[in-house]
Write an enzyme that holds these catalytic residues in place. Structure first.
Site, mmCIF file in Angstrom:
data_model
loop_
_atom_site.group_PDB
_atom_site.id
_atom_site.type_symbol
_atom_site.label_atom_id
_atom_site.label_comp_id
_atom_site.label_asym_id
_atom_site.label_seq_id
_atom_site.Cartn_x
_atom_site.Cartn_y
_atom_site.Cartn_z
ATOM 1 N N GLY A 33 0.832 -1.201 0.000
ATOM 2 C CA GLY A 33 0.000 0.000 0.000
ATOM 3 C C GLY A 33 0.862 1.244 0.000
ATOM 4 O O GLY A 33 2.055 1.180 -0.296
ATOM 5 N N ASN A 34 0.273 2.386 0.301
ATOM 6 C CA ASN A 34 1.044 3.630 0.427
ATOM 7 C C ASN A 34 0.370 4.543 1.436
ATOM 8 O O ASN A 34 -0.700 4.219 1.951
ATOM 9 C CB ASN A 34 1.213 4.301 -0.947
ATOM 10 C CG ASN A 34 -0.108 4.700 -1.551
ATOM 11 O OD1 ASN A 34 -0.788 5.612 -1.060
ATOM 12 N ND2 ASN A 34 -0.522 3.996 -2.610
ATOM 13 N N HIS A 35 1.011 5.683 1.718
ATOM 14 C CA HIS A 35 0.569 6.542 2.820
ATOM 15 C C HIS A 35 -0.511 7.552 2.448
ATOM 16 O O HIS A 35 -0.777 8.476 3.212
ATOM 17 C CB HIS A 35 1.768 7.283 3.421
ATOM 18 C CG HIS A 35 2.696 6.395 4.182
ATOM 19 N ND1 HIS A 35 2.301 5.739 5.322
ATOM 20 C CD2 HIS A 35 3.977 6.035 3.965
ATOM 21 C CE1 HIS A 35 3.312 5.022 5.785
ATOM 22 N NE2 HIS A 35 4.347 5.178 4.978
ATOM 23 N N SER A 36 -1.125 7.433 1.276
ATOM 24 C CA SER A 36 -2.171 8.389 0.904
ATOM 25 C C SER A 36 -3.316 8.354 1.922
ATOM 26 O O SER A 36 -3.821 7.281 2.257
ATOM 27 C CB SER A 36 -2.718 8.044 -0.486
ATOM 28 O OG SER A 36 -3.857 8.821 -0.750
ATOM 29 N N ALA A 100 -3.808 7.591 -5.144
ATOM 30 C CA ALA A 100 -2.408 7.159 -5.254
ATOM 31 C C ALA A 100 -2.425 5.680 -5.617
ATOM 32 O O ALA A 100 -2.413 4.805 -4.746
ATOM 33 C CB ALA A 100 -1.676 7.401 -3.942
#
Ligand code: CTP
Ligand code: CA
Length: 227
Positions: A33-36, A100
């Protein structure tokens, strides 16, 4: 009546907004995943609604409350975001892709939890479909298509390249240069480039205010004749 109409300049228009990260499954309990946070996309969805548009939000996993009066489609993966977006795109006048989206996803998803064994371990990934570029290829004349770009070097040059390659009307360049801008924060510093070569540089401001700036440009693009 006239003033009511003026306050809802996007009445009769349909908007699609994507927001948040995507989660790409590795096994039943893990993902990439990512930090969006999704805050920018949710702020844009709220603003478009307040301008009178009928808004659909395609959202990855976020901690934000489901917005009232906005059709929200919750998805996890880039593939699911593509499918939901492609469907909603057909009837949309305004499309803002602030999600994102993962660029890569695991080739194989393990059916059972992967056990720890070797000292080194790798996962093979394949490219996801670029949703924004896909929509750009199918864009019709009545549609306003807005993308985002996150860059760390040659920012304007890279953003301009994405604007052209993906056939966008606007690209919102996120500046990481300032502390307090971008992922996880409540503020953003953006530069918005248009397909006709305009460059709008904005101050560091709240994501709600950035959403207003983006929607102002969308409004002009949808109604070129109005003041
Ligand atoms: N985007 C998308 N689908 C993907 C990847 C990105 O729709 N699979 C969209 C994002 O929502 C964003 C825009 O493309 O609006 C730009 O994302 P960014 O990560 O800055 O650009 P990429 O084209 O993915 O290029 P790179 O990450 O290599 O800089
Ligand atoms: Ca990317």
């Amino acid at each position: 009546l006239l003033s009511l109409d003026n306050s809802l300049p996007l009445k009769g228009k349909t908007a699609l907004v994507t927001a948040g990260p995507t989660y790409e499954s590795i096994d039943p309990v893990r993902f990439i995943g990512n930090h969006s946070s999704g805050k920018m996309g949710y702020a844009i969805a709220h603003r478009l609604k307040s301008l009178g548009a009928e808004v659909t939000l395609v959202s990855g996993p976020t901690a934000l409350p489901t917005p009232l009066g906005i059709k929200t489609i919750n998805i996890q993966s880039a593939q699911q975001m593509l499918e939901a977006s492609a469907e909603e795109f057909k009837t949309a006048d305004i499309i803002v892709m602030s999600a994102a989206v993962a660029d890569y996803t695991p080739i194989d998803v393990a059916q059972q939890k992967i056990k720890k064994k070797e000292e080194e371990f790798s996962i093979q990934l394949k490219k996801t479909t670029d949703i924004l570029a896909f929509l750009g290829r199918h864009k019709k004349k009545h549609q306003t298509l807005v993308g985002f770009a996150l860059e760390t070097n040659n920012e304007v040059e890279h953003a301009k390249e994405k604007l052209e390659r993906k056939n966008l009307d606007f690209i919102v360049l996120n500046s990481l240069a300032d502390k307090g801008a971008g992922f996880g924060t409540d503020t953003n510093k953006v530069t918005i480039l248009s397909s006709i070569g305009e460059v709008n540089e904005f101050e560091l401001k709240s994501k709600a205010e950035v959403a207003n700036d983006i929607c102002e440009l969308i409004l002009k693009h949808q109604n070129p004749s109005s003041p």
